[in-house]
Scaffold this motif. Structure first.
Motif, PDB file in Angstrom:
ATOM      1  N   SER A  44     -14.766  48.972  30.192  1.00 13.81           N
ATOM      2  CA  SER A  44     -15.585  49.466  29.089  1.00 13.81           C
ATOM      3  C   SER A  44     -16.624  50.457  29.600  1.00 13.81           C
ATOM      4  N   ASN A 197     -17.038  58.019  20.250  1.00 10.52           N
ATOM      5  CA  ASN A 197     -17.046  56.860  19.352  1.00 10.52           C
ATOM      6  C   ASN A 197     -16.088  55.774  19.829  1.00 10.52           C
ATOM      7  N   LEU A 198     -14.934  56.211  20.342  1.00 10.43           N
ATOM      8  CA  LEU A 198     -13.959  55.246  20.851  1.00 10.43           C
ATOM      9  C   LEU A 198     -14.536  54.474  22.035  1.00 10.43           C
ATOM     10  N   ASN A 199     -15.258  55.175  22.907  1.00 11.72           N
ATOM     11  CA  ASN A 199     -15.809  54.546  24.114  1.00 11.72           C
ATOM     12  C   ASN A 199     -17.045  53.705  23.838  1.00 11.72           C
ATOM     13  N   THR A 201     -18.450  52.746  20.510  1.00  7.85           N
ATOM     14  CA  THR A 201     -18.637  51.946  19.295  1.00  7.85           C
ATOM     15  C   THR A 201     -17.588  50.855  19.146  1.00  7.85           C
ATOM     16  N   ALA A 202     -16.633  50.814  20.053  1.00  7.23           N
ATOM     17  CA  ALA A 202     -15.612  49.765  19.994  1.00  7.23           C
ATOM     18  C   ALA A 202     -16.261  48.390  20.224  1.00  7.23           C
ATOM     19  N   GLU A 203     -15.641  47.364  19.701  1.00  6.30           N
ATOM     20  CA  GLU A 203     -16.216  46.012  19.790  1.00  6.30           C
ATOM     21  C   GLU A 203     -16.257  45.492  21.221  1.00  6.30           C
ATOM     22  N   ASN A 204     -15.420  46.090  22.097  1.00  4.70           N
ATOM     23  CA  ASN A 204     -15.387  45.595  23.479  1.00  4.70           C
ATOM     24  C   ASN A 204     -16.206  46.470  24.433  1.00  4.70           C
ATOM     25  N   SER A 287     -11.185  59.221  27.220  1.00  4.45           N
ATOM     26  CA  SER A 287     -11.137  57.818  26.805  1.00  4.45           C
ATOM     27  C   SER A 287     -11.034  56.951  28.050  1.00  4.45           C
TER      28      SER A 287
END
Length: 477
Positions: A44, A197-199, A201-204, A287
């Motif tokens: 992450s 946002n992918l990096n 705001t993701a839940e993980n 990503s």
């Protein structure tokens, strides 16, 4: 009288030179590569950045503590001298032996081969896959020979006097700092909202897990997570190593009581900020899956391709060539002063403790060149550097603990500068360093025991070669 002057170091390095020596020795090829493995082990963006933040904090904390030691003992040799004064000649020799056998010489080899590998991008005839000699499974490539040639060239330049070495160091370090800042700037100009946002705001984003190349995740057990985090720290710590370079050339720095500690702090702060900005930039154009799939972990090249297109590879290749050339100059210059100090104590070849007509330890420079060149030919420098990271931190912990020990055992020594945040920050560094060491021993024994064994070999060697009288400083415990 002429001979006596030739045996004295010339104080030719000002504060800017010392800061550039620290920064330039730290910035090699690591920042362009190791984040891929850190991303793989953490899974992450949040944890990846946390690794760099913790590494920067640890390095700065150690540098602030070294400032007190450097002000107390402004002598050539740096960490070797600090360990000798804080403990005894055996401890300092074990460090010096490990430093000579692997830490410094294998690093010189690794940085030299990194220079050659990226030169191969521009000139394929110099690629690491172009073999000049083959015998069974042993190969000598164009890249290895080029790396040896660069090490010899830089060694020769540094035998001409410290002014020759500092000109290369200061110039190239300023160039690579500017280049990295421009890379970061263009990276943020190429900011991709969907990637960010992918990096972030993701839940993980704050979940520690292993990221596979296919984009899937593997969860860690609690203990496994600790081991993975310590493994991720290895690359960041390696990329930040050699931060103490200015302390090794104390005899050649103007106003060393002030400028060594200041150069350590300023150099580490500059590099830490650049490293954090660079990694943040990576998360804005790549990503996490792209990071872990970067060819041969060359994450900077993947980022540059996103920023500049196909021309990005050439840009990064040139940047790494400049970076590694300057980095090697710094560690070649500083490393020789450690062996010089060992020889002055009667714990190394006598001729290594002599200065040439240019007031530099040329014999120390050439013997370092020889061992580094042999590591280049062996091709095993990378494995050894992984194995030695834990031992490097052990010596840092000992040196920082030495600040506390010297406050107790030698309270009367003048301290022009006192460690910032004492005793809280030194104790915190010791605890963090010990935690890293224990985790590495428990979860990554292949990264630890070989290095520890190499270091411990220094004990019988010390008792075999130590002088029966004289030479070793009378100031030791």
């Amino acid at each position: 009288m002429i001979e006596e002057k030739a045996q004295e170091f010339k104080k030719s390095l000002g504060l800017l030179d010392a800061v550039m020596l620290v920064s330039g020795s730290m910035i090699g090829s690591g920042i362009f590569i190791v984040s891929a493995d850190i991303a793989r082990n953490t899974g992450s963006a949040g944890w990846m950045m946390l690794v760099w933040i913790i590494c920067g904090f640890m390095t700065l904390t150690a540098a602030l503590s070294y400032g007190e030691l450097s002000a107390m003992f402004p002598k050539a040799g740096g960490q070797y001298v600090y360990l000798r004064e804080a403990y005894n000649p055996l401890v300092s020799f074990v460090f010096g032996w490990t430093f000579f056998a692997v830490i410094q010489t294998a690093t010189i080899a690794a940085v030299g081969v990194a220079f050659a590998k990226f030169t191969g991008y521009l000139f394929p005839v110099l690629d690491e896959d172009v073999y000049l000699f083959t015998w069974n499974t042993f190969h000598i490539s164009s890249a290895q020979m080029l790396s040896i040639g660069v090490i010899i060239l830089l060694t020769f330049i540094n035998t001409r006097g410290v002014k020759s070495g500092k000109l290369i160091q200061t110039t190239l370090t300023l160039v690579k700092i500017l280049s990295l800042l421009l890379l970061v700037l263009f990276g943020f100009l190429a900011f991709r909202h969907e990637i960010w946002n992918l990096n972030w705001t993701a839940e993980n984003v704050w979940k520690l897990q292993y990221l596979n190349k296919d984009g899937s995740f593997t969860d860690y057990s609690t203990l496994g997570a600790l081991g993975a985090f310590s493994a991720a720290m290895v690359g960041a710590l390696f990329s930040s190593d050699s931060w103490h370079s200015s302390s090794a050339v104390a005899g050649e720095i103007k106003n060393p009581q002030r400028n060594i500690g200041l150069s350590l702090a300023l150099g580490v702060i500059i590099v830490t900020l650049i490293y954090l900005m660079t990694n943040l930039m990576y998360t804005s154009v790549l990503s996490m899956e792209q990071m872990v799939n970067a060819e041969k972990d060359r994450i900077a090249m993947s980022a540059a391709q996103e920023i500049f297109g196909s021309f990005g590879i050439t840009i990064i290749a040139v940047m790494i060539m400049i970076s590694t050339f300057g980095c090697n100059n710094g560690i070649i210059l500083s490393g020789a002063r450690v062996y010089y100090s060992m020889a002055q104590d009667g714990l190394f070849f006598k001729k290594v403790g002599k200065l040439n007509q240019n007031s530099v330890p040329s014999n120390a420079l050439w013997i370092q060149c020889l061992i580094a060149s042999l590591w280049c030919l062996s091709g095993k420098y990378g494995d050894l550097l992984d194995m030695i990271t834990c031992v490097v931190v052990i010596f840092y912990v000992l040196a920082v603990a030495g600040v506390i020990r010297l406050r107790i055992t030698k309270p009367g020594i003048e301290r022009p500068y006192k460690a910032f945040g004492y005793p809280f920050l030194p104790v915190l560094y010791i605890l963090m360093g010990l935690a890293f060491i224990l985790l590495m021993v428990a979860f990554k024994p292949n990264y630890t025991w070989p290095g520890i064994i190499i270091a411990l070999l220094g004990v019988p060697i010390y008792y075999f070669i130590k002088p029966t009288k004289g030479n070793i400083s009378d100031e030791t415990n």
